[in-house]
Motif scaffolding. Structure first.
Motif, PDB file in Angstrom:
ATOM      1  N   PHE A  21     -37.310 -11.682   0.365  1.00 14.75           N
ATOM      2  CA  PHE A  21     -36.354 -12.662  -0.154  1.00 14.75           C
ATOM      3  C   PHE A  21     -37.027 -13.626  -1.133  1.00 14.75           C
ATOM      4  O   PHE A  21     -36.495 -13.888  -2.214  1.00 14.75           O
ATOM      5  CB  PHE A  21     -35.740 -13.461   0.999  1.00 14.75           C
ATOM      6  CG  PHE A  21     -34.888 -14.607   0.541  1.00 14.75           C
ATOM      7  CD1 PHE A  21     -33.642 -14.389  -0.007  1.00 14.75           C
ATOM      8  CD2 PHE A  21     -35.360 -15.913   0.631  1.00 14.75           C
ATOM      9  CE1 PHE A  21     -32.866 -15.449  -0.452  1.00 14.75           C
ATOM     10  CE2 PHE A  21     -34.597 -16.979   0.192  1.00 14.75           C
ATOM     11  CZ  PHE A  21     -33.341 -16.739  -0.355  1.00 14.75           C
TER      12      PHE A  21
ATOM     13  N   LEU B 296     -34.905 -14.189  -4.450  1.00 13.36           N
ATOM     14  CA  LEU B 296     -34.685 -15.572  -4.867  1.00 13.36           C
ATOM     15  C   LEU B 296     -34.953 -15.805  -6.357  1.00 13.36           C
ATOM     16  O   LEU B 296     -34.117 -16.409  -7.045  1.00 13.36           O
ATOM     17  CB  LEU B 296     -35.534 -16.512  -4.015  1.00 13.36           C
ATOM     18  CG  LEU B 296     -35.304 -18.019  -4.231  1.00 13.36           C
ATOM     19  CD1 LEU B 296     -33.866 -18.390  -3.873  1.00 13.36           C
ATOM     20  CD2 LEU B 296     -36.275 -18.827  -3.382  1.00 13.36           C
TER      21      LEU B 296
ATOM     22  N   LEU C 214     -32.095 -14.004  -8.293  1.00 10.70           N
ATOM     23  CA  LEU C 214     -30.709 -14.293  -7.928  1.00 10.70           C
ATOM     24  C   LEU C 214     -30.299 -15.740  -8.168  1.00 10.70           C
ATOM     25  O   LEU C 214     -29.225 -16.000  -8.732  1.00 10.70           O
ATOM     26  CB  LEU C 214     -30.503 -13.933  -6.449  1.00 10.70           C
ATOM     27  CG  LEU C 214     -29.074 -13.941  -5.908  1.00 10.70           C
ATOM     28  CD1 LEU C 214     -28.227 -12.928  -6.644  1.00 10.70           C
ATOM     29  CD2 LEU C 214     -29.092 -13.637  -4.407  1.00 10.70           C
ATOM     30  N   LEU C 215     -31.133 -16.694  -7.743  1.00  7.61           N
ATOM     31  CA  LEU C 215     -30.739 -18.096  -7.766  1.00  7.61           C
ATOM     32  C   LEU C 215     -30.343 -18.612  -9.147  1.00  7.61           C
ATOM     33  O   LEU C 215     -29.283 -19.242  -9.283  1.00  7.61           O
ATOM     34  CB  LEU C 215     -31.849 -18.965  -7.172  1.00  7.61           C
ATOM     35  CG  LEU C 215     -31.558 -20.471  -7.115  1.00  7.61           C
ATOM     36  CD1 LEU C 215     -30.297 -20.757  -6.312  1.00  7.61           C
ATOM     37  CD2 LEU C 215     -32.741 -21.229  -6.523  1.00  7.61           C
TER      38      LEU C 215
ATOM     39  N   ILE D 201     -26.855 -17.292 -10.136  1.00  7.79           N
ATOM     40  CA  ILE D 201     -25.756 -17.831  -9.320  1.00  7.79           C
ATOM     41  C   ILE D 201     -25.395 -19.235  -9.784  1.00  7.79           C
ATOM     42  O   ILE D 201     -24.218 -19.583  -9.932  1.00  7.79           O
ATOM     43  CB  ILE D 201     -26.148 -17.842  -7.827  1.00  7.79           C
ATOM     44  CG1 ILE D 201     -26.191 -16.425  -7.279  1.00  7.79           C
ATOM     45  CG2 ILE D 201     -25.156 -18.661  -7.018  1.00  7.79           C
ATOM     46  CD1 ILE D 201     -26.518 -16.342  -5.804  1.00  7.79           C
TER      47      ILE D 201
ATOM     48  N   SER E  86     -24.094 -22.894  -4.798  1.00 12.00           N
ATOM     49  CA  SER E  86     -25.100 -21.830  -4.872  1.00 12.00           C
ATOM     50  C   SER E  86     -26.041 -21.874  -3.675  1.00 12.00           C
ATOM     51  O   SER E  86     -26.479 -20.830  -3.174  1.00 12.00           O
ATOM     52  CB  SER E  86     -25.905 -21.951  -6.169  1.00 12.00           C
ATOM     53  OG  SER E  86     -25.069 -21.824  -7.296  1.00 12.00           O
ATOM     54  N   SER E  87     -26.356 -23.081  -3.212  1.00 15.39           N
ATOM     55  CA  SER E  87     -27.259 -23.198  -2.064  1.00 15.39           C
ATOM     56  C   SER E  87     -26.652 -22.558  -0.824  1.00 15.39           C
ATOM     57  O   SER E  87     -27.366 -21.941  -0.017  1.00 15.39           O
ATOM     58  CB  SER E  87     -27.591 -24.677  -1.794  1.00 15.39           C
ATOM     59  OG  SER E  87     -26.424 -25.392  -1.395  1.00 15.39           O
TER      60      SER E  87
ATOM     61  N   ILE F 199     -27.179 -18.818  -1.226  1.00 17.15           N
ATOM     62  CA  ILE F 199     -28.583 -18.457  -1.037  1.00 17.15           C
ATOM     63  C   ILE F 199     -28.959 -18.475   0.441  1.00 17.15           C
ATOM     64  O   ILE F 199     -29.681 -17.598   0.936  1.00 17.15           O
ATOM     65  CB  ILE F 199     -29.491 -19.405  -1.846  1.00 17.15           C
ATOM     66  CG1 ILE F 199     -29.356 -19.110  -3.342  1.00 17.15           C
ATOM     67  CG2 ILE F 199     -30.938 -19.271  -1.414  1.00 17.15           C
ATOM     68  CD1 ILE F 199     -29.788 -17.715  -3.732  1.00 17.15           C
TER      69      ILE F 199
ATOM     70  N   VAL G 166     -27.592 -15.346   1.948  1.00 20.95           N
ATOM     71  CA  VAL G 166     -28.403 -14.183   1.576  1.00 20.95           C
ATOM     72  C   VAL G 166     -29.697 -14.155   2.381  1.00 20.95           C
ATOM     73  O   VAL G 166     -30.076 -13.121   2.944  1.00 20.95           O
ATOM     74  CB  VAL G 166     -28.708 -14.190   0.065  1.00 20.95           C
ATOM     75  CG1 VAL G 166     -29.703 -13.086  -0.291  1.00 20.95           C
ATOM     76  CG2 VAL G 166     -27.425 -14.023  -0.742  1.00 20.95           C
ATOM     77  N   ALA G 167     -30.383 -15.291   2.450  1.00 20.81           N
ATOM     78  CA  ALA G 167     -31.655 -15.361   3.173  1.00 20.81           C
ATOM     79  C   ALA G 167     -31.464 -15.013   4.649  1.00 20.81           C
ATOM     80  O   ALA G 167     -32.254 -14.251   5.236  1.00 20.81           O
ATOM     81  CB  ALA G 167     -32.261 -16.753   3.035  1.00 20.81           C
TER      82      ALA G 167
ATOM     83  N   GLN H 133     -22.737 -10.185   3.520  1.00 18.81           N
ATOM     84  CA  GLN H 133     -22.622 -11.304   2.581  1.00 18.81           C
ATOM     85  C   GLN H 133     -21.278 -11.268   1.869  1.00 18.81           C
ATOM     86  O   GLN H 133     -20.581 -12.298   1.771  1.00 18.81           O
ATOM     87  CB  GLN H 133     -23.755 -11.225   1.555  1.00 18.81           C
ATOM     88  CG  GLN H 133     -25.151 -11.397   2.119  1.00 18.81           C
ATOM     89  CD  GLN H 133     -26.221 -10.924   1.162  1.00 18.81           C
ATOM     90  OE1 GLN H 133     -25.992 -10.842  -0.035  1.00 18.81           O
ATOM     91  NE2 GLN H 133     -27.405 -10.601   1.679  1.00 18.81           N
TER      92      GLN H 133
END
Length: 295
Positions: A32, A37, A40-41, A44, A180-181, A184, A187-188, A261
């Protein structure tokens, strides 16, 4: 009752194999941080920022909203497509039924992940990364066109009514970072959990049935967590001639982590998952085939 039995069974498995569970979770956490990360981050946040900044346009043609959903959703990586379609549904740019169908089409790994991680680090050939990315989007666009034909058929779904633009009280960038957080964290959590679960089950199957541990772990991790699956496939199966096609197949399967997800995000706006399941079967069948011919 069955769910409770499964949960308790998994709890006992984790208790009996704490080292394997820890190792699997550690693999998921590393993947991740290193592979998901960074790719992706940023996308997003930018996608959310764009959606929150753009004003609703009541004159915009319906097909343009579909194209917008595909472009924003399909190039940001899992699960950006679900986030994009969900956000557009919340904004009433598309109806719930339209969102359910678009959820199936706007679903693809990010180009940075495929070219940067898969192509460069796993294949050792950036050209193959590009070929895989093209194969994925060829198959996705074909499915998107079929979806668009259905959306615009005689039995088409009602057009979404866009509300007039309203003055925003917040700051779009900060709102985008906040939303977004949440994605994330989702996802994590799923990546680490399913990586750990896959490692525990793989060890159980390998020791009980006397299977090769590496291949068993590759198969089960591919089912549970895609990124861990391609990583294990690289370690144990990279010497096979069909290795690139195996990676394409694993990425097409996505894994339960990604499906979870998408399901969580889709549930927030009551989007149907039935078209999404059909879309995944379509990709599993066609992506390796198209990738083979491109190679």
């Amino acid at each position: 009752m069955i769910n409770i039995a499964i949960i308790w069974g998994l709890i006992f498995l984790f208790i009996l194999q704490p080292g394997i569970a820890h190792e699997g979770a550690e693999i998921g956490a590393r993947l991740f941080i290193s592979a998901l990360l960074p790719y992706l981050l940023p996308y997003i946040i930018l996608t959310q920022w764009l959606l929150k900044t753009s004003a609703a346009n009541t004159d915009k043609a319906t097909w343009k909203r579909y194209v917008k959903a595909y472009i924003l959703g399909s190039f940001g990586g899992f699960p950006v497509g679900a986030v994009t379609v969900s956000e557009m549904t919340k904004r009433n740019e598309i109806s719930t039924k339209q969102g359910g169908l678009l959820l199936a089409a706007c679903h693809a790994p990010g180009p940075m992940f495929i070219i940067g991680f898969v192509g460069t680090e796993l294949f050792g050939d950036i050209r193959k990364g590009w070929m895989l990315l093209i194969a994925i989007h060829v198959v996705n666009i074909l499915f998107f066109l079929l979806i668009s034909l259905f959306l615009n058929s005689k039995t088409k779904l009602p057009k979404a009514n866009l509300p007039p633009p309203t003055k925003r009280s917040g700051i779009p960038l900060l709102d985008a970072i906040k939303d977004s957080s949440n994605v994330i964290i989702l996802v994590a959590t799923t990546v680490i959990f399913f990586s750990s679960l896959g490692a525990v089950l793989a060890n159980l199957v390998a020791t009980t049935l006397d299977f090769d541990t590496g291949i068993t772990q590759t198969i089960l991790l591919s089912v549970f967590e895609m990124t861990a699956g391609v990583q294990e496939a690289t370690v144990h199966l990279s010497h096979f001639t069909l290795f690139p096609l195996l990676i394409a197949a694993i990425i097409s399967v996505n894994g339960l982590s990604i499906h979870m997800q998408v399901a969580v995000i889709a549930k927030s706006t009551n989007l149907s998952l039935r078209p999404y399941i059909l879309g995944r079967l379509w990709s599993i069948l066609l992506v390796p085939i198209v990738f083979y011919f491109l190679l």
